[in-house]
Design a protein around this motif. Sequence first.
Motif, PDB file in Angstrom:
ATOM      1  N   ARG A   9      26.626  87.751  50.026  1.00  0.00           N
ATOM      2  CA  ARG A   9      26.707  88.962  49.200  1.00  0.00           C
ATOM      3  C   ARG A   9      25.553  88.952  48.195  1.00  0.00           C
ATOM      4  NH1 ARG A   9      31.125  92.036  48.840  1.00  0.00           N
ATOM      5  NH2 ARG A   9      31.029  92.163  46.568  1.00  0.00           N
ATOM      6  N   CYS A 232      22.174 104.067  45.793  1.00  0.00           N
ATOM      7  CA  CYS A 232      23.499 104.443  45.283  1.00  0.00           C
ATOM      8  C   CYS A 232      23.538 105.878  44.753  1.00  0.00           C
ATOM      9  CB  CYS A 232      23.932 103.487  44.175  1.00  0.00           C
ATOM     10  SG  CYS A 232      24.040 101.764  44.675  1.00  0.00           S
ATOM     11  N   SER A 265      27.802  98.181  49.625  1.00  0.00           N
ATOM     12  CA  SER A 265      28.760  98.733  48.677  1.00  0.00           C
ATOM     13  C   SER A 265      28.038  98.804  47.332  1.00  0.00           C
ATOM     14  CB  SER A 265      30.019  97.855  48.602  1.00  0.00           C
ATOM     15  OG  SER A 265      29.677  96.536  48.222  1.00  0.00           O
ATOM     16  N   LYS A 266      28.781  99.039  46.258  1.00  0.00           N
ATOM     17  CA  LYS A 266      28.113  99.118  44.963  1.00  0.00           C
ATOM     18  C   LYS A 266      28.984  98.547  43.863  1.00  0.00           C
ATOM     19  CE  LYS A 266      29.419 103.808  43.454  1.00  0.00           C
ATOM     20  NZ  LYS A 266      30.016 103.427  42.149  1.00  0.00           N
ATOM     21  N   GLU A 273      27.216 106.883  44.580  1.00  0.00           N
ATOM     22  CA  GLU A 273      28.029 106.592  45.753  1.00  0.00           C
ATOM     23  C   GLU A 273      27.208 105.802  46.763  1.00  0.00           C
ATOM     24  OE1 GLU A 273      29.076 110.418  47.396  1.00  0.00           O
ATOM     25  OE2 GLU A 273      27.295 110.489  48.677  1.00  0.00           O
ATOM     26  N   ILE A 274      27.911 105.147  47.669  1.00  0.00           N
ATOM     27  CA  ILE A 274      27.284 104.576  48.864  1.00  0.00           C
ATOM     28  C   ILE A 274      27.788 105.395  50.041  1.00  0.00           C
ATOM     29  CG2 ILE A 274      27.201 102.595  50.417  1.00  0.00           C
ATOM     30  CD1 ILE A 274      25.506 102.084  48.059  1.00  0.00           C
ATOM     31  N   GLN A 308      29.876 105.125  58.156  1.00  0.00           N
ATOM     32  CA  GLN A 308      30.676 105.141  56.937  1.00  0.00           C
ATOM     33  C   GLN A 308      32.016 104.477  57.233  1.00  0.00           C
ATOM     34  OE1 GLN A 308      29.388 107.103  54.033  1.00  0.00           O
ATOM     35  NE2 GLN A 308      30.788 105.758  52.932  1.00  0.00           N
ATOM     36  N   GLU A 310      34.313 103.337  54.841  1.00  0.00           N
ATOM     37  CA  GLU A 310      35.273 103.878  53.888  1.00  0.00           C
ATOM     38  C   GLU A 310      34.465 104.354  52.688  1.00  0.00           C
ATOM     39  OE1 GLU A 310      37.061 100.307  51.417  1.00  0.00           O
ATOM     40  OE2 GLU A 310      37.165  99.823  53.571  1.00  0.00           O
ATOM     41  N   LYS A 311      35.130 104.815  51.658  1.00  0.00           N
ATOM     42  CA  LYS A 311      34.413 105.285  50.474  1.00  0.00           C
ATOM     43  C   LYS A 311      33.550 104.162  49.905  1.00  0.00           C
ATOM     44  CE  LYS A 311      35.134 107.106  45.789  1.00  0.00           C
ATOM     45  NZ  LYS A 311      34.001 108.048  45.844  1.00  0.00           N
ATOM     46  N   ASP A 312      32.300 104.458  49.655  1.00  0.00           N
ATOM     47  CA  ASP A 312      31.346 103.519  49.069  1.00  0.00           C
ATOM     48  C   ASP A 312      31.164 102.260  49.909  1.00  0.00           C
ATOM     49  OD1 ASP A 312      30.721 105.155  46.901  1.00  0.00           O
ATOM     50  OD2 ASP A 312      32.377 104.373  45.696  1.00  0.00           O
ATOM     51  N   LYS A 313      31.220 102.406  51.214  1.00  0.00           N
ATOM     52  CA  LYS A 313      30.997 101.254  52.093  1.00  0.00           C
ATOM     53  C   LYS A 313      30.364 101.740  53.402  1.00  0.00           C
ATOM     54  CE  LYS A 313      33.696  97.762  51.744  1.00  0.00           C
ATOM     55  NZ  LYS A 313      34.818  96.782  51.829  1.00  0.00           N
TER      56      LYS A 313
END
Length: 623
Positions: A9, A232, A265-266, A273-274, A308, A310-313
């Motif tokens: 990471r 982002c 992600s962020k 957003e990602i 995509q 999920e949200k931000d991933k």
Amino acid sequence: MPSAKRGIRIAGCSGGFSDRQRAIGDIAKNCDVDCIIGDWLSECTMTLHGAEKVQNEKLKVEGKLSKEVAGLFDPTFMENLIPALPHMQSKKIKLAVNAGASDTELLAKLVEEEVKRQGLDLKVGWINGDEVTDTVKRLYGEGEEFVSLMTGKPLKDWGYDILCAQCYLGGAGIAEALRQGCDIVIAGRVADAAPTIGAAMWWHGWDRETDLDQIAGSLVTGHLIECSAYVCGGYYSGFKDLMDGCENIGFPIAEVNVDGSCILSKEPNTGGEISVGTVASQLLYEIQGPLYYGSDVTANLEGVVMTQLEKDKVLVTGVKGLPAPSTTKVGITAFGGYQAEFHYYIVGLDLEAKAEWTERQIRKSIGPTAIKELSCLKFSLNGYCPENPRNQEVATVDFRIFVQTKNKSLVDKSTLDVPGFNRWCMENFLQSCPGATLGNDQRQSEGKVYYEYFVTLLPQAEVKHQVELPWASKSIPIPVQKNVRTDYPRDQKSYETENPVDLDSFGPTTRGPLGWVVGGRSGDKASDANVGFYVRHDDEWDWLRSLLTIDKCHQLLDNSDKGKKIERFEIPGIRAVHFLVRDHLDRGFNSTSEYDTLGKNLCEYLRAKHVDIPNKFLRRGRF
């Protein structure tokens, strides 16, 4: 080497000297990451730092410099790092940055002193070898041509003397420093993606000779996160949807998997957003063609796919690796001369005629003899007055006079000092066109030093890439891998789309800005500009690739088209068409006479140009 059962990471905490200073500290304190990377350098900063180093060395020889002075690297780096150090030690987070600029050893010493001051136990190493001034001068003296990557012209035609030169190193040295036990690795001019490559190579134990797809994946990951908040939502075409939280766009975190794929992600609880859109935008930034070169590997971008999750991933896959080139990019800095600019503000009707009136008066004041000594004299009218303007400010435009010369003092006692160029412009004020006025800050009209920058290639075998471990009193050479290619051309593959679709088949259209349905991103590499465009839906892809031909790009450039070569390729996995606009930026940031110094404005200009857009696309909503 750590266990590679999971991906590493990596957080991207700086895209340049102008980035937010909170990043390293907040990420180290609040996020679950294994390594923090950051980019503090650019062609602009390397030129300025390199020139400053040469000047300092001259002053030392003359006995006029009694101690080290600032200017050789970003002075704000330590402010960014200091709050993070305790968290890095307690959470065993590594750091790899290219903040060393033109004195990497000095910055590494400062970091080491701060570690000791805080009573911490963190090992600091640094990367040596990017300073290649003597090597370039020697090879040039031996007959090496050094052809410009932008113009194709040899160095001998440049017309400037070599002041300093720095080449781009890869990530192998950073990987070795981490293998040797470094907690913090300070580099100078490594490639922007090199810290990510180095961290991933160390974590997964990849072999530069064989693991090309994996390393190429980390190269693309590094490109995605090296500009921090760009990926982002910074510079994003869909920025209007991100207004809530735009005051604090988050920093990216990429998990690089063992196969080279990554999941982006962020930073939590931040704006932006990602999304496939934001990530695709950053992929298109500052690339040159289907092949993305690094000193460790070459990545083929044509097969990149983004999903995509999920949200931000967002998952990024499909990167294929090829051997690295046998050469690496090198930037040569030269003293260019002096430049100045003066601004009139004119308003309302007949702007072109008013600009012509003013230009003719100023040319008369300068005189033909002095004009011959100016290497650049440019008059530009910037902006327009809308019909029935809603206020005086929107009706006011900038008329800019820009000059450059190798010699600050010209003939006949003419000069870029004040008075001088300033006076040439000022003395016409009472003879001006109606509505002309002057700004109340005339400092730009004083001649200032500027630098020229020449980008070319240097054989990797000529580079003495080394890892320096002061805590172990050891230097480790990083040899060039055996698996390199010598046949990569300067001009990459360029092509129009296969099987274009008849545009009439998309049904009724509305004339409007391309950017209603097309997103994009643009950037620079010296004097080249790049611009990439993408759409959000599959059926829009056939329309985009069929619409955006090389001829169409020339047409959209309109009066900004310089008639230079344009190269084109496609990335179907993100529904994108990319163009490289050769030699578009008048020499690049350090010496350009353009407003768009970094190519960042080009995309938004083109998105504003009108095309025929299928109505069915518009019904889905606009960017």
